[in-house]
Motif scaffolding. Structure first.
Motif, PDB file in Angstrom:
ATOM      1  N   CYS A  64       3.227 -10.986  -3.771  1.00 10.92           N
ATOM      2  CA  CYS A  64       3.794  -9.696  -3.390  1.00 10.92           C
ATOM      3  C   CYS A  64       4.874  -9.892  -2.322  1.00 10.92           C
ATOM      4  O   CYS A  64       4.655 -10.561  -1.314  1.00 10.92           O
ATOM      5  N   GLY A 118       6.440  -7.026  -1.267  1.00  9.69           N
ATOM      6  CA  GLY A 118       6.590  -5.675  -0.712  1.00  9.69           C
ATOM      7  C   GLY A 118       6.678  -5.758   0.810  1.00  9.69           C
ATOM      8  O   GLY A 118       6.386  -6.807   1.397  1.00  9.69           O
ATOM      9  N   THR A 119       7.042  -4.643   1.453  1.00  9.40           N
ATOM     10  CA  THR A 119       7.329  -4.692   2.896  1.00  9.40           C
ATOM     11  C   THR A 119       6.187  -5.287   3.716  1.00  9.40           C
ATOM     12  O   THR A 119       6.392  -6.212   4.514  1.00  9.40           O
ATOM     13  N   ALA A 120       4.959  -4.778   3.520  1.00  8.84           N
ATOM     14  CA  ALA A 120       3.829  -5.252   4.346  1.00  8.84           C
ATOM     15  C   ALA A 120       3.616  -6.748   4.183  1.00  8.84           C
ATOM     16  O   ALA A 120       3.366  -7.475   5.157  1.00  8.84           O
ATOM     17  N   CYS A 121       3.702  -7.232   2.945  1.00 12.12           N
ATOM     18  CA  CYS A 121       3.488  -8.661   2.697  1.00 12.12           C
ATOM     19  C   CYS A 121       4.671  -9.483   3.205  1.00 12.12           C
ATOM     20  O   CYS A 121       4.488 -10.567   3.756  1.00 12.12           O
ATOM     21  N   VAL A 133      -0.429 -10.744   0.093  1.00 12.39           N
ATOM     22  CA  VAL A 133      -1.310 -10.765  -1.072  1.00 12.39           C
ATOM     23  C   VAL A 133      -0.736 -11.617  -2.203  1.00 12.39           C
ATOM     24  O   VAL A 133       0.459 -11.562  -2.491  1.00 12.39           O
ATOM     25  N   CYS A 142       4.822  -4.742  -3.902  1.00 16.81           N
ATOM     26  CA  CYS A 142       3.612  -4.011  -3.535  1.00 16.81           C
ATOM     27  C   CYS A 142       2.573  -3.917  -4.645  1.00 16.81           C
ATOM     28  O   CYS A 142       2.762  -3.272  -5.673  1.00 16.81           O
ATOM     29  N   LEU A 143       1.484  -4.578  -4.393  1.00 16.91           N
ATOM     30  CA  LEU A 143       0.389  -4.579  -5.358  1.00 16.91           C
ATOM     31  C   LEU A 143      -0.663  -3.535  -4.995  1.00 16.91           C
ATOM     32  O   LEU A 143      -1.749  -3.505  -5.555  1.00 16.91           O
ATOM     33  N   GLY A 144      -0.333  -2.695  -4.028  1.00 16.91           N
ATOM     34  CA  GLY A 144      -1.256  -1.630  -3.635  1.00 16.91           C
ATOM     35  C   GLY A 144      -2.425  -2.135  -2.813  1.00 16.91           C
ATOM     36  O   GLY A 144      -3.465  -1.485  -2.753  1.00 16.91           O
ATOM     37  N   ALA A 145      -2.286  -3.288  -2.193  1.00 19.99           N
ATOM     38  CA  ALA A 145      -3.372  -3.819  -1.359  1.00 19.99           C
ATOM     39  C   ALA A 145      -2.782  -4.245  -0.019  1.00 19.99           C
ATOM     40  O   ALA A 145      -3.087  -5.317   0.507  1.00 19.99           O
ATOM     41  N   CYS A 146      -1.937  -3.369   0.554  1.00 18.02           N
ATOM     42  CA  CYS A 146      -1.175  -3.745   1.760  1.00 18.02           C
ATOM     43  C   CYS A 146      -2.078  -4.132   2.930  1.00 18.02           C
ATOM     44  O   CYS A 146      -1.693  -4.949   3.764  1.00 18.02           O
TER      45      CYS A 146
HETATM   46  S1  FES Z   1       3.280  -4.767   0.229  1.00 16.50           S
HETATM   47 FE1  FES Z   1       2.099  -6.307  -0.613  1.00 16.50          FE
HETATM   48  S2  FES Z   1       0.399  -5.267  -1.360  1.00 16.50           S
HETATM   49 FE2  FES Z   1       1.628  -3.717  -0.590  1.00 16.50          FE
END
Ligand code: FES
Length: 286
Positions: free
Chosen positions: A212, A214-217, A262, A253-257
């Motif tokens: 992932c 996505g932003t959090a990852c 992840v 984003c895999l929905g597990a931020c």
């Molecule tokens: S940003 Fe990685 S799971 Fe949401």
């Protein structure tokens, strides 16, 4: 201009007819009366599509096709043949022709086949390497899948899903097969495959790794994980290892931020991964 076409046939009447039918459709058409002359023209100019007879004196269509695959692999080829079941058609198929025209053919069929072949050329499908899993047996099973859904509304997505389960991914040759079976334009099938992220046009390894970004990852170092995986597996994002054990892709984003960063391997979610844990993770799947 709809595209540049070279028509190759030793029968002047066939050449003239093709030219007369295709020019008003907006194609720039040139002609050659045998394979050798065609190679001369292909050496000097680039063509999107070659429509060639198979049986010709001097240099036949198969020899010409071999030359094109070696020297101009991006050129699309459609063959004209009076004997669709002959051995040479099988050979032509293995040399990745886009389609064939059985003699005699109607103007409507010529226009339709040309249009579809041109769509494939524009989608960059002529340089496609044959899909290993798309065997004759798999093609038969794919026909059964198409038959099962053919007359149902919204049949394209379920057919694509089952085809992907069967073959592992949806290369252009499979998309063309489905388009023909469901009587849909190849462009429509291609549009659906590229729109939905669960469809893939690339082969996957036995274990598919999704990292992932996505932003959090990302803020928790996902890029470092991608780097580590690339080093460890010697592949880039979108690649597959030589032994076909692992493939890697990145997702948003895999929905597990809460578990960032992840990594998902097949259907298993692994949270709080760091470059050191990458080694353990891979070992578990080896
Ligand atoms: S940003 Fe990685 S799971 Fe949401």
């Amino acid at each position: 201009m709809a595209g540049k076409i070279l028509i190759v046939d030793d029968e002047p009447v066939v050449i003239k007819s093709c030219e007369r039918i295709l020019s008003p459709e907006g194609y720039a058409v040139d002609t050659a009366s045998n394979g050798r002359e065609a190679i001369g023209k292909l050496g000097k100019n680039s063509f999107d599509l070659v429509i060639t007879d198979i049986r010709m004196p001097d240099m036949d269509g198969i020899e010409l096709l071999r030359w094109i695959r070696n020297s101009k692999p991006e050129t699309g080829v459609v063959v004209i043949t009076g004997y669709p079941s002959q051995e040479s058609i099988k050979e032509a198929l293995s040399l990745r022709i886009l389609d064939y025209l059985p003699k005699p053919f109607s103007p409507a069929l010529l226009v339709e086949v040309t249009q579809k072949a041109m769509e494939c050329v524009k989608a960059g499908e002529t340089a496609e390497t044959p899909a290993e899993a798309y065997t004759e047996e798999a093609a038969k099973q794919l026909d059964s899948i198409i038959k099962k859904f053919r007359n149902r509304p919204g049949s394209l997505i379920p057919v694509l899903q089952e085809a992907q389960e069967l073959i592992g991914y949806l290369p252009p040759s499979v998309q063309r097969h489905i388009a023909r079976g469901l009587k849909l334009p190849v462009s429509e099938v291609h549009g659906v495959v590229s729109f939905y992220s669960f469809f893939t046009m690339k082969p996957k390894g036995k274990h598919n790794i999704r990292v992932c970004l996505g932003t959090a990852c990302y803020v928790k170092g996902a890029e470092e994980i991608v780097k580590k995986l690339s080093e460890r597996l010697s592949i880039d994002v979108g690649g597959i290892t030589d032994d076909k054990k692992f493939s890697m892709e990145t997702v948003r984003c895999l929905g597990a931020c809460g578990l960032a960063p992840v990594v998902v391997v097949d259907k298993d979610t692994h949270g709080s991964i760091n470059p050191v844990k990458v080694h353990e993770l891979l070992t578990a799947y080896e």
